[in-house]
Write an enzyme that holds these catalytic residues in place. Structure first.
Site, PDB file in Angstrom:
ATOM      1  N   SER A  20       7.168   9.439   1.998  1.00  0.00           N
ATOM      2  CA  SER A  20       7.356   8.225   2.781  1.00  0.00           C
ATOM      3  C   SER A  20       8.464   7.391   2.153  1.00  0.00           C
ATOM      4  O   SER A  20       8.338   6.926   1.013  1.00  0.00           O
ATOM      5  CB  SER A  20       6.067   7.405   2.807  1.00  0.00           C
ATOM      6  OG  SER A  20       6.387   6.087   3.204  1.00  0.00           O
ATOM      7  N   HIS A  67       9.155  11.105   5.991  1.00  0.00           N
ATOM      8  CA  HIS A  67       8.174  10.264   6.705  1.00  0.00           C
ATOM      9  C   HIS A  67       8.735   8.853   6.801  1.00  0.00           C
ATOM     10  O   HIS A  67       9.113   8.238   5.800  1.00  0.00           O
ATOM     11  CB  HIS A  67       6.847  10.288   5.959  1.00  0.00           C
ATOM     12  CG  HIS A  67       5.742   9.556   6.663  1.00  0.00           C
ATOM     13  ND1 HIS A  67       5.074  10.075   7.751  1.00  0.00           N
ATOM     14  CD2 HIS A  67       5.191   8.332   6.444  1.00  0.00           C
ATOM     15  CE1 HIS A  67       4.151   9.215   8.156  1.00  0.00           C
ATOM     16  NE2 HIS A  67       4.211   8.136   7.391  1.00  0.00           N
ATOM     17  N   ASP A  93       8.153   5.097   8.075  1.00  0.00           N
ATOM     18  CA  ASP A  93       7.101   4.130   8.426  1.00  0.00           C
ATOM     19  C   ASP A  93       7.687   2.904   9.111  1.00  0.00           C
ATOM     20  O   ASP A  93       8.435   2.138   8.498  1.00  0.00           O
ATOM     21  CB  ASP A  93       6.362   3.692   7.160  1.00  0.00           C
ATOM     22  CG  ASP A  93       5.403   4.758   6.672  1.00  0.00           C
ATOM     23  OD1 ASP A  93       4.607   5.254   7.487  1.00  0.00           O
ATOM     24  OD2 ASP A  93       5.457   5.091   5.475  1.00  0.00           O
ATOM     25  N   MET A 136       6.957  -0.655  10.812  1.00  0.00           N
ATOM     26  CA  MET A 136       5.953  -1.729  10.872  1.00  0.00           C
ATOM     27  C   MET A 136       6.585  -2.954  11.521  1.00  0.00           C
ATOM     28  O   MET A 136       7.746  -3.268  11.267  1.00  0.00           O
ATOM     29  CB  MET A 136       5.482  -2.081   9.457  1.00  0.00           C
ATOM     30  CG  MET A 136       4.910  -0.893   8.690  1.00  0.00           C
ATOM     31  SD  MET A 136       4.231  -1.407   7.118  1.00  0.00           S
ATOM     32  CE  MET A 136       3.881   0.195   6.368  1.00  0.00           C
ATOM     33  N   HIS A 183       6.360   7.357  12.013  1.00  0.00           N
ATOM     34  CA  HIS A 183       4.997   6.819  12.098  1.00  0.00           C
ATOM     35  C   HIS A 183       5.113   5.385  12.600  1.00  0.00           C
ATOM     36  O   HIS A 183       5.516   4.487  11.853  1.00  0.00           O
ATOM     37  CB  HIS A 183       4.348   6.890  10.699  1.00  0.00           C
ATOM     38  CG  HIS A 183       2.997   6.263  10.620  1.00  0.00           C
ATOM     39  ND1 HIS A 183       2.349   6.061   9.416  1.00  0.00           N
ATOM     40  CD2 HIS A 183       2.158   5.785  11.582  1.00  0.00           C
ATOM     41  CE1 HIS A 183       1.175   5.490   9.644  1.00  0.00           C
ATOM     42  NE2 HIS A 183       1.045   5.306  10.948  1.00  0.00           N
ATOM     43  N   MET A 233       3.793   1.985  13.485  1.00  0.00           N
ATOM     44  CA  MET A 233       2.708   1.004  13.337  1.00  0.00           C
ATOM     45  C   MET A 233       3.174  -0.242  14.078  1.00  0.00           C
ATOM     46  O   MET A 233       3.537  -1.263  13.477  1.00  0.00           O
ATOM     47  CB  MET A 233       2.452   0.736  11.846  1.00  0.00           C
ATOM     48  CG  MET A 233       1.748   1.905  11.169  1.00  0.00           C
ATOM     49  SD  MET A 233       1.903   1.911   9.377  1.00  0.00           S
ATOM     50  CE  MET A 233       3.482   2.741   9.205  1.00  0.00           C
ATOM     51  N   MET A 275      -5.234   8.359   8.594  1.00  0.00           N
ATOM     52  CA  MET A 275      -4.903   7.361   7.573  1.00  0.00           C
ATOM     53  C   MET A 275      -6.001   7.350   6.510  1.00  0.00           C
ATOM     54  O   MET A 275      -7.182   7.256   6.840  1.00  0.00           O
ATOM     55  CB  MET A 275      -4.801   5.967   8.196  1.00  0.00           C
ATOM     56  CG  MET A 275      -3.628   5.750   9.131  1.00  0.00           C
ATOM     57  SD  MET A 275      -2.021   6.107   8.427  1.00  0.00           S
ATOM     58  CE  MET A 275      -1.912   4.850   7.144  1.00  0.00           C
ATOM     59  N   GLY A 302      -0.137  -0.571   6.723  1.00  0.00           N
ATOM     60  CA  GLY A 302       0.601  -1.810   6.494  1.00  0.00           C
ATOM     61  C   GLY A 302       1.328  -1.878   5.168  1.00  0.00           C
ATOM     62  O   GLY A 302       2.316  -2.593   5.063  1.00  0.00           O
ATOM     63  N   PHE A 303       0.848  -1.155   4.189  1.00  0.00           N
ATOM     64  CA  PHE A 303       1.460  -1.253   2.863  1.00  0.00           C
ATOM     65  C   PHE A 303       1.413   0.092   2.149  1.00  0.00           C
ATOM     66  O   PHE A 303       0.433   0.837   2.305  1.00  0.00           O
ATOM     67  CB  PHE A 303       0.725  -2.293   2.003  1.00  0.00           C
ATOM     68  CG  PHE A 303       0.723  -3.654   2.637  1.00  0.00           C
ATOM     69  CD1 PHE A 303       1.818  -4.497   2.499  1.00  0.00           C
ATOM     70  CD2 PHE A 303      -0.350  -4.068   3.412  1.00  0.00           C
ATOM     71  CE1 PHE A 303       1.836  -5.748   3.127  1.00  0.00           C
ATOM     72  CE2 PHE A 303      -0.342  -5.305   4.045  1.00  0.00           C
ATOM     73  CZ  PHE A 303       0.753  -6.151   3.903  1.00  0.00           C
ATOM     74  N   GLY A 304       2.428   0.354   1.349  1.00  0.00           N
ATOM     75  CA  GLY A 304       2.390   1.500   0.450  1.00  0.00           C
ATOM     76  C   GLY A 304       1.611   1.135  -0.806  1.00  0.00           C
ATOM     77  O   GLY A 304       1.261  -0.031  -1.027  1.00  0.00           O
ATOM     78  N   GLY A 305       1.336   2.142  -1.601  1.00  0.00           N
ATOM     79  CA  GLY A 305       0.757   1.912  -2.925  1.00  0.00           C
ATOM     80  C   GLY A 305      -0.713   1.519  -2.942  1.00  0.00           C
ATOM     81  O   GLY A 305      -1.204   1.012  -3.946  1.00  0.00           O
ATOM     82  N   ASP A 360      -2.223  10.452   5.250  1.00  0.00           N
ATOM     83  CA  ASP A 360      -1.240   9.437   4.834  1.00  0.00           C
ATOM     84  C   ASP A 360      -1.958   8.279   4.150  1.00  0.00           C
ATOM     85  O   ASP A 360      -2.802   7.617   4.766  1.00  0.00           O
ATOM     86  CB  ASP A 360      -0.507   8.945   6.095  1.00  0.00           C
ATOM     87  CG  ASP A 360       0.595   7.938   5.813  1.00  0.00           C
ATOM     88  OD1 ASP A 360       0.869   7.654   4.637  1.00  0.00           O
ATOM     89  OD2 ASP A 360       1.179   7.450   6.801  1.00  0.00           O
ATOM     90  N   GLY A 361      -1.594   8.027   2.889  1.00  0.00           N
ATOM     91  CA  GLY A 361      -2.096   6.851   2.182  1.00  0.00           C
ATOM     92  C   GLY A 361      -2.794   7.200   0.881  1.00  0.00           C
ATOM     93  O   GLY A 361      -3.837   7.841   0.891  1.00  0.00           O
ATOM     94  N   GLY A 362      -2.173   6.808  -0.210  1.00  0.00           N
ATOM     95  CA  GLY A 362      -2.808   7.010  -1.521  1.00  0.00           C
ATOM     96  C   GLY A 362      -2.886   8.456  -1.968  1.00  0.00           C
ATOM     97  O   GLY A 362      -3.653   8.778  -2.882  1.00  0.00           O
ATOM     98  N   GLY A 416       4.115   8.339  -0.650  1.00  0.00           N
ATOM     99  CA  GLY A 416       5.204   7.403  -0.895  1.00  0.00           C
ATOM    100  C   GLY A 416       5.349   7.112  -2.367  1.00  0.00           C
ATOM    101  O   GLY A 416       6.203   7.685  -3.068  1.00  0.00           O
ATOM    102  N   SER A 417       4.489   6.243  -2.865  1.00  0.00           N
ATOM    103  CA  SER A 417       4.642   5.793  -4.252  1.00  0.00           C
ATOM    104  C   SER A 417       4.484   6.934  -5.261  1.00  0.00           C
ATOM    105  O   SER A 417       5.136   6.935  -6.305  1.00  0.00           O
ATOM    106  CB  SER A 417       3.663   4.660  -4.554  1.00  0.00           C
ATOM    107  OG  SER A 417       2.387   4.959  -4.069  1.00  0.00           O
TER     108      SER A 417
END
Ligand code: DX5
Ligand code: ZN
Length: 224
Positions: free
Chosen positions: A10, A35, A37, A39, A69, A71, A140, A145-148, A178-180, A200-201
């Site tokens: 991401s 990816h 994102d 928003m 993606h 959002m 998800m 809404g947020f990375g990390g 997607d996410g974490g 992402g992170s």
């Protein structure tokens, strides 16, 4: 049936001041998709990037699939703009579209793969009458809404349930998470049935993109 493994970094976690270079680096390091994102400070509190940036990456020379993606709410007007800007797949959140089937049709008519995105508490029955028309389901594992953010482990059971639903069809539908997602939990995510992994992170926060992508692939293989 599970599809071949895809690692989709991401770019939300990339250095936006050097975006073209970051995307080149992560693709050279073995990433499969980019990816992207989007928003809108409406569907989610954050505000990120739009079709102009997607188009700029294409003009810069990025050839890899760009996995958008959305959002955003509403969805439909952005479908054509992203298709024109070079998106390969476009995923959206069903509760953000007034007419979900129409949005899926618009994405296909624009020549892109269509994905439906389910938040951690979105009922899986959104798939009842859409799954056969989808190219991917994006689960998800954080609230959008947020990375990390921290991976929400309850989502593993949801991934298993969606895997079973996809396997009950004859279609080649990707199951994306997607996410974490990181090296330490990607084996569990793959074992639950995912084949397409957004991170992402975990990737852009690492010193060496190749090392982390290679470790992620190895960890996915461990799940069998
Ligand atoms: C969250 C985004 C994710 C996010 C992933 O709303 O959809 O793609 O950027 O970032 P990490 O991997 O840092 O959780
Ligand atoms: Zn995303």
């Amino acid at each position: 049936m599970k599809q071949s493994t895809v690692i989709a970094p991401s770019i939300l976690a990339a250095d936006f001041a050097r975006l073209g270079d970051e995307v080149d680096k992560v693709l050279e390091a073995g990433a499969d998709w980019v990816h992207f994102d989007v928003m809108d400070n409406h569907y989610v509190p954050n505000l990120t990037i739009g079709p102009l940036i997607c188009d700029a990456l294409r003009k810069y020379g990025v050839k890899a699939p760009i996995d958008v993606h959305l959002m955003v709410e509403p969805v439909d007007d952005l479908v054509g703009m992203f298709a024109d800007a070079g998106a390969d797949s476009i995923s959206f959140h069903p509760e953000a579209s007034r007419h979900v089937d129409r949005t899926i049709q618009l994405i296909h008519a624009a020549g892109c793969r269509a994905g439906l995105v389910l938040n951690p508490a979105t009922p899986l029955n959104w798939l009842d009458d859409t799954l056969a028309d989808l190219d991917l389901v994006l689960m998800m594992s954080v609230n959008p809404g947020f990375g990390g953010q921290q991976f929400i482990s309850n989502v593993l059971d949801r991934i298993r349930r969606v895997r079973a639903r996809i396997d009950a069809t004859d279609y080649a539908i990707r199951l994306q998470v997607d996410g974490g997602v990181k090296t330490g939990n990607i084996t569990d995510v793959a074992a639950a049935g995912a084949d397409t992994f957004v991170a992402g992170s975990a990737i852009f926060g690492a010193d060496n993109y190749r090392d982390v992508i290679t470790s992620m692939r190895a960890a996915v293989d461990q799940a069998g």
